[in-house]
Design a protein around this motif. Structure first.
Motif, short mmCIF file in Angstrom:
data_model
loop_
_atom_site.label_atom_id
_atom_site.label_comp_id
_atom_site.label_asym_id
_atom_site.label_seq_id
_atom_site.Cartn_x
_atom_site.Cartn_y
_atom_site.Cartn_z
N LYS A 152 0.48 -1.07 -0.33
CA LYS A 152 0.33 0.55 -0.11
C LYS A 152 0.96 1.33 0.05
CE LYS A 152 -3.43 -2.02 2.00
NZ LYS A 152 -4.95 -1.54 2.91
N GLU A 153 2.14 1.37 0.79
CA GLU A 153 2.95 2.63 1.19
C GLU A 153 3.21 2.16 -0.62
OE1 GLU A 153 2.60 0.37 4.71
OE2 GLU A 153 2.48 -0.44 2.94
N LEU A 154 4.18 1.15 -1.42
CA LEU A 154 4.24 1.77 -2.61
C LEU A 154 3.21 2.21 -3.61
CD1 LEU A 154 6.77 0.66 -4.70
CD2 LEU A 154 5.59 -1.77 -5.53
N VAL A 155 2.15 1.82 -3.53
CA VAL A 155 1.30 2.71 -4.55
C VAL A 155 1.13 3.58 -4.37
CG1 VAL A 155 -1.01 2.19 -5.50
CG2 VAL A 155 0.57 -0.06 -4.86
N ALA A 156 1.03 4.02 -2.97
CA ALA A 156 0.92 5.16 -2.17
C ALA A 156 1.90 6.50 -3.24
CB ALA A 156 0.24 5.45 -1.01
N LYS A 157 3.42 5.52 -2.91
CA LYS A 157 4.65 6.59 -3.77
C LYS A 157 4.38 6.86 -5.08
CE LYS A 157 8.65 7.59 -3.68
NZ LYS A 157 8.87 9.06 -2.92
N ILE A 158 4.24 6.14 -5.64
CA ILE A 158 3.79 5.97 -7.13
C ILE A 158 2.74 6.62 -7.75
CG2 ILE A 158 3.61 4.88 -9.16
CD1 ILE A 158 5.01 2.08 -7.73
N LYS A 159 1.44 6.83 -6.66
CA LYS A 159 0.48 7.07 -7.21
C LYS A 159 1.23 9.24 -7.70
CE LYS A 159 -2.74 6.27 -6.34
NZ LYS A 159 -4.94 5.65 -4.73
N ASN A 160 1.73 9.57 -6.09
CA ASN A 160 1.22 10.85 -5.38
C ASN A 160 3.08 11.27 -6.45
OD1 ASN A 160 -0.50 11.02 -3.81
ND2 ASN A 160 0.19 9.49 -2.48
N GLU A 161 3.98 10.37 -6.64
CA GLU A 161 5.08 11.25 -7.60
C GLU A 161 4.38 11.95 -8.97
OE1 GLU A 161 8.70 12.51 -6.53
OE2 GLU A 161 7.64 10.95 -5.61
N LYS A 162 4.92 13.19 -8.65
CA LYS A 162 4.30 14.40 -9.83
C LYS A 162 5.43 13.61 -11.25
CE LYS A 162 0.83 16.09 -8.62
NZ LYS A 162 0.02 15.19 -7.67
N LYS A 163 6.42 13.60 -11.13
CA LYS A 163 7.63 12.82 -12.41
C LYS A 163 7.23 11.95 -12.77
CE LYS A 163 11.16 11.47 -8.92
NZ LYS A 163 12.17 11.24 -7.93
N PHE A 164 6.42 11.36 -12.30
CA PHE A 164 6.17 10.05 -12.99
C PHE A 164 4.94 10.03 -13.42
CE2 PHE A 164 7.77 7.45 -9.35
CZ PHE A 164 8.26 7.74 -9.08
N ASN A 165 4.37 11.58 -14.02
CA ASN A 165 3.20 11.65 -14.59
C ASN A 165 3.27 11.37 -16.40
OD1 ASN A 165 0.01 12.06 -15.51
ND2 ASN A 165 1.29 13.50 -15.87
N GLY A 166 2.37 10.34 -16.92
CA GLY A 166 2.96 10.01 -18.27
C GLY A 166 4.39 9.13 -18.58
N LYS A 167 4.68 8.75 -17.69
CA LYS A 167 5.78 7.37 -18.20
C LYS A 167 5.70 6.08 -17.33
CE LYS A 167 8.21 11.82 -18.56
NZ LYS A 167 9.24 11.72 -19.46
N MET A 168 7.11 5.34 -17.39
CA MET A 168 7.05 4.17 -17.46
C MET A 168 7.62 3.48 -16.09
SD MET A 168 8.57 0.82 -18.56
CE MET A 168 8.83 1.27 -20.65
N VAL A 169 6.77 3.38 -15.11
CA VAL A 169 7.86 3.10 -13.63
C VAL A 169 7.31 0.90 -14.18
CG1 VAL A 169 7.27 2.44 -11.48
CG2 VAL A 169 6.97 4.96 -12.45
N VAL A 170 8.26 0.45 -13.22
CA VAL A 170 8.71 -0.80 -13.22
C VAL A 170 9.06 -1.14 -11.53
CG1 VAL A 170 10.92 -2.65 -14.16
CG2 VAL A 170 9.97 -0.74 -15.51
N ILE A 171 8.19 -2.19 -12.07
CA ILE A 171 8.24 -3.28 -10.09
C ILE A 171 8.65 -4.50 -9.81
CG2 ILE A 171 6.57 -3.31 -8.33
CD1 ILE A 171 5.15 -0.80 -8.62
N CYS A 172 9.06 -4.64 -9.42
CA CYS A 172 9.74 -6.25 -9.79
C CYS A 172 9.41 -6.58 -7.67
CB CYS A 172 11.06 -6.15 -10.20
SG CYS A 172 11.75 -7.99 -10.07
N TRP A 173 8.80 -7.59 -8.17
CA TRP A 173 8.14 -8.34 -6.36
C TRP A 173 8.41 -9.92 -6.46
CZ3 TRP A 173 8.10 -3.88 -3.95
CH2 TRP A 173 7.52 -3.64 -2.63
N GLU A 174 7.80 -10.49 -5.29
CA GLU A 174 7.77 -11.59 -6.21
C GLU A 174 6.43 -11.61 -5.80
OE1 GLU A 174 9.53 -13.10 -1.98
OE2 GLU A 174 7.71 -12.96 -0.81
N HIS A 175 6.24 -13.56 -6.22
CA HIS A 175 4.94 -14.17 -6.05
C HIS A 175 3.90 -13.27 -7.19
CE1 HIS A 175 6.66 -17.49 -4.29
NE2 HIS A 175 6.68 -16.52 -3.53
#
Length: 131
Positions: free
Chosen positions: A108-131
């Protein structure tokens, strides 16, 4: 006139609050060995090839190179580092640091960080996780 101005201000403010990446690429870490917390040899081979996806495949090229890389951090000192290792070569090739401040229990904290980071607007974000 005043009412129209307020509506316009509200519209533009709400649009900026909804700033989101155009593409979020969610991937599982590369192959693991039968035991241990690191990648297997096959996993390392796949990790080495990962940067090629961003320069050779059109579905990745549509949004440009990743703006950010997030990898799951180990919860304990002896926890898995496979997600971090999977993004190692992407990080090196494109000079993008791997963000590893979130562990398995902090989605939840990861999602909130990405949603609120203005510099990510219109860009690609990569998340690597388990399962």
């Amino acid at each position: 006139m005043k009412k129209i101005s307020l509506v316009c201000i509200y519209f533009f403010m709400s649009q900026s609050l909804l700033a989101m990446p155009s593409q979020i690429l969610l991937m599982r870490h590369a192959e693991k060995p039968d035991s241990g917390n690191e990648l297997s040899e096959q996993g390392w081979q796949r990790a080495r090839l990962l940067p090629n996806l961003f320069t050779s495949r059109q579905e990745f090229k549509n949004f440009g190179l990743p703006m950010a890389l997030y990898a799951m951090s180990p919860k304990k000192d002896d926890g898995s580092i496979r997600s971090i290792q999977t993004l190692k070569y992407v990080s090196e090739q494109f000079s993008i640091p791997i963000e590893k401040q979130f562990n398995r229990g902090q989605i939840k904290e990861l999602v909130a960080k990405i949603k609120n980071e203005k510099k990510f607007n219109g860009k690609m974000v990569v998340i690597c996780w388990e399962h």
